[in-house]
Design an enzyme around this catalytic site. Structure first.
Site, PDB file in Angstrom:
ATOM      1  N   ALA A 153      45.931  43.452  44.759  1.00 27.94           N
ATOM      2  CA  ALA A 153      44.614  44.056  44.546  1.00 27.94           C
ATOM      3  C   ALA A 153      43.582  43.468  45.498  1.00 27.94           C
ATOM      4  O   ALA A 153      42.823  44.192  46.149  1.00 27.94           O
ATOM      5  CB  ALA A 153      44.181  43.869  43.090  1.00 27.94           C
ATOM      6  N   TYR A 154      43.549  42.149  45.589  1.00 27.16           N
ATOM      7  CA  TYR A 154      42.580  41.480  46.446  1.00 27.16           C
ATOM      8  C   TYR A 154      42.831  41.809  47.913  1.00 27.16           C
ATOM      9  O   TYR A 154      41.910  42.191  48.638  1.00 27.16           O
ATOM     10  CB  TYR A 154      42.670  39.967  46.220  1.00 27.16           C
ATOM     11  CG  TYR A 154      41.638  39.177  46.980  1.00 27.16           C
ATOM     12  CD1 TYR A 154      40.306  39.164  46.580  1.00 27.16           C
ATOM     13  CD2 TYR A 154      41.996  38.420  48.098  1.00 27.16           C
ATOM     14  CE1 TYR A 154      39.348  38.431  47.275  1.00 27.16           C
ATOM     15  CE2 TYR A 154      41.050  37.684  48.797  1.00 27.16           C
ATOM     16  CZ  TYR A 154      39.730  37.687  48.374  1.00 27.16           C
ATOM     17  OH  TYR A 154      38.799  36.968  49.073  1.00 27.16           O
ATOM     18  N   SER A 155      44.062  41.678  48.362  1.00 24.01           N
ATOM     19  CA  SER A 155      44.381  41.918  49.771  1.00 24.01           C
ATOM     20  C   SER A 155      44.060  43.355  50.176  1.00 24.01           C
ATOM     21  O   SER A 155      43.456  43.592  51.233  1.00 24.01           O
ATOM     22  CB  SER A 155      45.861  41.624  50.037  1.00 24.01           C
ATOM     23  OG  SER A 155      46.176  40.275  49.762  1.00 24.01           O
TER      24      SER A 155
END
Length: 247
Positions: A153-155
């Site tokens: 999700a972050y990447s």
């Protein structure tokens, strides 16, 4: 120093971490500030003595309507917005392989990390166009370039931020507006402090300098990016990775 004297900067995620450090840096160099964060009390405790120079707004910036209303209030008070720095962000759930990722959490991370940056830039660009000047900085991450295992999700959300900076940089290149991204590796922030130790070690082991970056280092580079000195670089992702970045 008065490198930003007469300028108005809007900063999201300004109550802690990188946002707070950038806010203090620009304040010390003469800027007037509109600071946005969900934690209004933390904003007020840090900047209450600068009430003439600083406007603190407690806001959920994942609401496009609230962002638009807030930008209108900022313009009513200061008359313009020269600088936008989008610092607000979350890692979401980590140490998970893609098939284990919660769809709900993925949406939550994208709403804050990407959509809110779209909402804020969409809201301030018309004023920058009218003034034929603007500096926009989206805080991305080295994870958005390389992809950190266990952090889908972050990447992915930070990769989207980098893509937006490239697009916007091209779109407004002839209007006196620069739009760039900053891709830190691990910076010692409260966000990093709550991450699992194994995840942090995974990231710092990839850094040739073998350490986290500091908030001061990040704020110094961010201040240059949004300064009048940075007049011929746009649509670019600045490296802040201790040698980790290869492109």
């Amino acid at each position: 120093m008065d490198n930003f004297k007469g300028q108005v900067a809007m900063i999201t995620g300004a109550a802690s971490g990188l946002g707070l450090s950038i806010a203090r840096k620009l304040l010390n160099e003469g800027a007037q500030l509109a600071l946005l964060d969900l934690n209004e009390n933390a904003l007020l405790s840090s900047f209450d003595e600068f009430s003439d120079q600083v406007m603190c707004v407690g806001i959920d910036i994942t609401s496009q309507q609230l962002v638009e209303e807030t930008v209108s209030k900022i313009l009513a008070r200061f008359g313009k917005i020269d600088i936008l720095v989008n610092c607000a962000g979350i890692t979401g759930q980590t140490n998970l392989k893609s098939h284990e990722v919660s769809t709900e959490n993925l949406h939550k991370v994208f709403e804050l990390n990407f959509m809110s940056s779209f909402y804020t830039s969409k809201a301030v660009i018309p004023n920058m166009l009218a003034n034929n000047y603007g500096r926009i900085l989206h805080i991305a991450s080295i994870a958005g370039k390389e992809g950190n295992a266990g952090m889908l999700a972050y990447s992915a959300s930070k990769a989207a931020v980098i893509g937006m900076a490239k697009v916007q940089g091209k779109e407004y290149a002839e209007n006196g507006i620069t739009v760039n991204a900053l891709a830190p590796a691990v910076i010692q922030t409260p966000l990093v402090d709550v991450m699992p130790e194994a995840q942090v070690k995974y990231m710092t082991d990839k850094i040739p300098m073998k350490r986290c970056g500091t908030l001061e280092e990040a704020a110094n580079l961010a201040a240059y990016i949004v300064s009048p000195l940075n007049s011929f670089t746009t649509g670019f992702t600045f490296d802040l990775s201790g040698g980790r970045a290869t492109y």
